[in-house]
Scaffold this active site. Structure first.
Site, short mmCIF file in Angstrom:
data_model
loop_
_atom_site.label_atom_id
_atom_site.label_comp_id
_atom_site.label_asym_id
_atom_site.label_seq_id
_atom_site.Cartn_x
_atom_site.Cartn_y
_atom_site.Cartn_z
N ASN A 55 -1.15 9.24 -11.34
CA ASN A 55 -0.26 8.53 -10.42
C ASN A 55 -0.27 9.33 -9.12
O ASN A 55 0.09 10.51 -9.12
CB ASN A 55 1.14 8.50 -11.06
CG ASN A 55 2.18 7.89 -10.13
OD1 ASN A 55 1.88 7.56 -8.99
ND2 ASN A 55 3.39 7.75 -10.65
N TYR A 145 3.36 -2.62 4.94
CA TYR A 145 1.95 -2.26 4.70
C TYR A 145 1.28 -1.87 6.02
O TYR A 145 0.62 -0.83 6.10
CB TYR A 145 1.25 -3.47 4.06
CG TYR A 145 -0.23 -3.34 3.88
CD1 TYR A 145 -0.77 -2.39 3.01
CD2 TYR A 145 -1.11 -4.20 4.55
CE1 TYR A 145 -2.15 -2.30 2.83
CE2 TYR A 145 -2.47 -4.13 4.34
CZ TYR A 145 -2.99 -3.17 3.48
OH TYR A 145 -4.35 -3.09 3.31
#
Ligand code: AKB
Length: 319
Positions: A55, A145
């Protein structure tokens, strides 16, 4: 042919990662490319070489992989895209930003030779020029984003200037591929349309008929990525991220191209989809002069070729 490189691909299960890992394994040898993702490997990359679960938000698990493999090149592809980013803004910021900073820090610490990180046309915003958007212009992205990618570009340039890290990046347009689906972007319609054209003969586009966006076939995107990474250091004049143009088309134009091969295909349009506002804030076409000049970039797939390849490959994969 095997090389002395050790290449680590983080976020290897995604639309770009799953194809890039295959291309890198072909180039460097399977054992030289370590794929890594937060989830178990997808079929395309499952058995071909080393795989590690990691991760990007957990720096210790990443550090362990760096210690184990001592990568010479790292590709960081883990990200939350534009549409999902608007549903999970804090997570998108955290993952897109802190994931990048973890990797840049580890790359400096472990003396990685080259790092690749993808940016996007989403770094541009409503006040950026819409046509032939230049490399340098007003940039006021209004999606999480988009501004995480813009901030990421600044970090990449900073790590190059401050620590001499050889980090390279491309502002990808919407990417069109048949092997793996895209994961929650505004340009995803241009992939879904092919699946539906073959499976049900009809598709409802979430973007309006005349929404033009820059797009690119995955083979071109992979070739661009490898060319940028292979380019001699002295040719790289941009350490934020390179504009990459691709082909610009609308849902209507893409449907017309599909109809040449599936005449009965019908396209309808959804009203009020939140992705429309994102698309309206992005460029319609991109000027990629710097990529052409610095590392000899040339596009190979136009809308006609891309459509034929998508329909042919998807048809074969559905058999
Ligand atoms: C998205 O639509 O979010 C991505 C992109 C253009 O970066 N495909």
């Amino acid at each position: 042919m095997a090389t002395s490189e050790k290449v680590l691909v983080i976020g290897a299960n995604g639309q770009i990662g799953s194809e890039l890992v295959l291309a890198l394994r072909k180039k460097h040898g399977a054992d030289h490319v370590i794929a890594s993702d937060i989830n178990a490997p997808v079929d395309a990359i499952r058995n071909g070489g080393p795989f590690e679960i990691a991760n990007v938000l957990d720096k210790n698990s990443l550090q362990h992989i760096f210690e184990l493999y001592r990568p010479t090149q790292v590709y960081l592809l883990a990200a939350i895209l534009s549409a999902v980013g608007e549903q999970k803004p804090k997570l998108a910021w955290d993952l897109n930003m802190n994931g990048l900073i973890h990797v840049l820090d580890l790359a400096v610490e472990f003396e990685v030779k080259k790092v690749f990180w993808p940016s996007s046309i989403a770094v541009f915003g409503p006040h950026s020029p819409k046509q032939n958007t230049p490399q340098y212009c007003v940039m006021d992205p209004n999606t999480v984003y988009g501004f995480s990618k813009l901030a990421g570009e600044r970090w990449c340039e900073y790590y190059h200037a401050k620590y001499g890290l050889d980090v390279r990046s491309i502002r990808y347009p919407g990417l069109i591929s048949w092997k793996t689906n895209p994961g929650g972007g505004t340009t995803d319609y241009a992939v879904h349309i092919f699946h539906e054209a073959l499976q049900s003969g009809t598709y409802q586009s979430f973007l309006s008929a005349n929404t033009a966006l820059p797009m690119m076939y995955m083979d071109d995107a992979i070739r661009a990525t490898l060319s940028l990474m292979d380019a001699p250091d002295e040719c790289i004049t941009i350490r934020s991220s390179y504009n990459l143009g691709g082909i610009s088309f609308t849902p209507e134009a893409l449907a017309a191209e599909i109809k040449k091969q599936i005449p009965e295909f019908t396209l309808t349009y959804a009203d009020n989809d939140p992705r429309q506002a994102i698309a309206d804030s992005w460029p319609q076409s991109i000027d990629d002069t710097y990529a052409k000049t610095d590392w000899d970039w040339k596009l190979e797939y136009d809308i006609e070729r891309l459509t034929s390849e998508m329909l042919k490959n998807l048809k074969n994969s559905l058999v």
